[in-house]
Design a protein around this motif. Structure first.
Motif, PDB file in Angstrom:
ATOM      1  N   ILE A  94      -4.239  -1.952   8.406  1.00 20.36           N
ATOM      2  CA  ILE A  94      -3.360  -2.531   9.422  1.00 20.36           C
ATOM      3  C   ILE A  94      -2.007  -1.831   9.474  1.00 20.36           C
ATOM      4  O   ILE A  94      -1.419  -1.671  10.548  1.00 20.36           O
ATOM      5  CB  ILE A  94      -3.190  -4.056   9.208  1.00 20.36           C
ATOM      6  N   GLU A  95      -1.503  -1.366   8.338  1.00 15.37           N
ATOM      7  CA  GLU A  95      -0.205  -0.680   8.361  1.00 15.37           C
ATOM      8  C   GLU A  95      -0.292   0.625   9.135  1.00 15.37           C
ATOM      9  O   GLU A  95       0.621   0.966   9.897  1.00 15.37           O
ATOM     10  CB  GLU A  95       0.292  -0.425   6.932  1.00 15.37           C
ATOM     11  N   PHE A 120       9.444 -13.694   5.583  1.00 17.65           N
ATOM     12  CA  PHE A 120      10.292 -12.538   5.302  1.00 17.65           C
ATOM     13  C   PHE A 120      10.150 -12.043   3.869  1.00 17.65           C
ATOM     14  O   PHE A 120      10.394 -10.861   3.600  1.00 17.65           O
ATOM     15  CB  PHE A 120      11.746 -12.847   5.677  1.00 17.65           C
ATOM     16  N   SER A 121       9.734 -12.915   2.958  1.00 19.54           N
ATOM     17  CA  SER A 121       9.420 -12.449   1.606  1.00 19.54           C
ATOM     18  C   SER A 121       8.291 -11.436   1.639  1.00 19.54           C
ATOM     19  O   SER A 121       8.349 -10.378   0.991  1.00 19.54           O
ATOM     20  CB  SER A 121       9.029 -13.632   0.710  1.00 19.54           C
ATOM     21  N   VAL A 122       7.265 -11.745   2.421  1.00 16.52           N
ATOM     22  CA  VAL A 122       6.121 -10.835   2.534  1.00 16.52           C
ATOM     23  C   VAL A 122       6.504  -9.576   3.317  1.00 16.52           C
ATOM     24  O   VAL A 122       6.157  -8.456   2.922  1.00 16.52           O
ATOM     25  CB  VAL A 122       4.928 -11.548   3.203  1.00 16.52           C
ATOM     26  N   ILE A 123       7.210  -9.756   4.422  1.00 15.84           N
ATOM     27  CA  ILE A 123       7.644  -8.614   5.233  1.00 15.84           C
ATOM     28  C   ILE A 123       8.469  -7.639   4.394  1.00 15.84           C
ATOM     29  O   ILE A 123       8.261  -6.415   4.440  1.00 15.84           O
ATOM     30  CB  ILE A 123       8.457  -9.085   6.455  1.00 15.84           C
ATOM     31  N   ASN A 124       9.387  -8.160   3.606  1.00 15.08           N
ATOM     32  CA  ASN A 124      10.224  -7.294   2.770  1.00 15.08           C
ATOM     33  C   ASN A 124       9.419  -6.622   1.671  1.00 15.08           C
ATOM     34  O   ASN A 124       9.658  -5.447   1.344  1.00 15.08           O
ATOM     35  CB  ASN A 124      11.377  -8.108   2.174  1.00 15.08           C
ATOM     36  N   GLU A 125       8.473  -7.362   1.097  1.00 14.15           N
ATOM     37  CA  GLU A 125       7.616  -6.774   0.058  1.00 14.15           C
ATOM     38  C   GLU A 125       6.793  -5.608   0.618  1.00 14.15           C
ATOM     39  O   GLU A 125       6.586  -4.589  -0.053  1.00 14.15           O
ATOM     40  CB  GLU A 125       6.697  -7.852  -0.517  1.00 14.15           C
ATOM     41  N   LEU A 126       6.335  -5.755   1.856  1.00 14.28           N
ATOM     42  CA  LEU A 126       5.532  -4.720   2.501  1.00 14.28           C
ATOM     43  C   LEU A 126       6.388  -3.628   3.144  1.00 14.28           C
ATOM     44  O   LEU A 126       5.855  -2.606   3.584  1.00 14.28           O
ATOM     45  CB  LEU A 126       4.636  -5.353   3.580  1.00 14.28           C
TER      46      LEU A 126
END
Length: 217
Positions: A94-95, A120-126
């Motif tokens: 997907i990325e 946003f925790s997940v967004i920042n981790e990715l």
């Protein structure tokens, strides 16, 4: 399919569309049930993923006091937020798709029922924040107006997006409803948590089909 290649504004759901959060979400609901020594009213399985947290929690616990419901919801938040960024994974491929869409001058957005903090925790981790023009969550809306239909409507107005130039991609029927309610074309994805076996619209079974659908090289 041809009309979809001209879509400039691509809106995505998050859980079940871009990331697989099922194990993390379901284990957190199970933790809450065990903590409060309660049996869920419905089975804790992938089909319950998608609606806003308070709605799902009420479905699981049934008729309890508002105080108990609030305490159980808070218990879920604390458990889930502690593990979400490490236990939520992007779907394979997907990325690459997002990067290719971005490089093809598509403008990308996320409209999700997931709460702001874990999103946003997940967004920042990715490290995905730069891929999207905007990432908005249903809890950003005022109480009583928190629906994906309203969220998508607000985003279309905020960014002055012509609905005919937009596409919403998601894995559940509430995504479809939000799109149709805003006169936006919808594409379902079969790798998430919804059941599209009887759906006669566009439904993708593989992540890399997104590029073919939008005719991105």
């Amino acid at each position: 399919m041809t009309v979809l290649k001209n879509k400039k504004y691509i809106f995505f759901d998050f859980d079940g569309t871009l990331v697989d959060s099922a194990a993390c979400i379901l284990s957190s609901y199970e933790f809450v049930m065990q903590t409060f020594d309660m049996k869920p009213k419905v089975k804790i399985e992938q089909g319950i993923i998608g609606p806003p947290l308070p709605e799902t929690m009420k479905m699981l616990v049934g008729d309890v006091s508002e105080k108990t419901l609030s305490e159980m919801t808070q218990c879920f938040k604390e458990r889930y937020d502690a593990i979400v960024e490490k236990e939520t994974l992007a779907y394979s491929g997907i990325e690459d798709v997002l990067n290719q869409l971005k490089a093809s001058d598509k403008q990308l957005f996320i409209a999700t029922n997931k709460r702001t903090e874990p999103t946003f925790s997940v967004i920042n981790e990715l490290n995905w924040k730069s891929l999207f023009e905007s990432i908005q969550c249903v809890d950003m809306l005022p109480t009583g107006q928190q629906s994906k239909t309203n969220l998508l409507s607000n985003m279309l107005h905020e960014f002055e997006v012509d609905p005919s130039q937009a596409l919403y991609i998601g894995d559940r029927t509430d995504d479809q409803i939000a799109a149709l309610s805003n006169q936006v074309d919808f594409v379902a994805v079969a790798w998430g948590y919804g059941d599209w076996s009887d759906y006669d619209g566009v439904c993708l079974s593989q992540v890399n089909a997104l590029n073919s659908l939008l005719e991105v090289d």
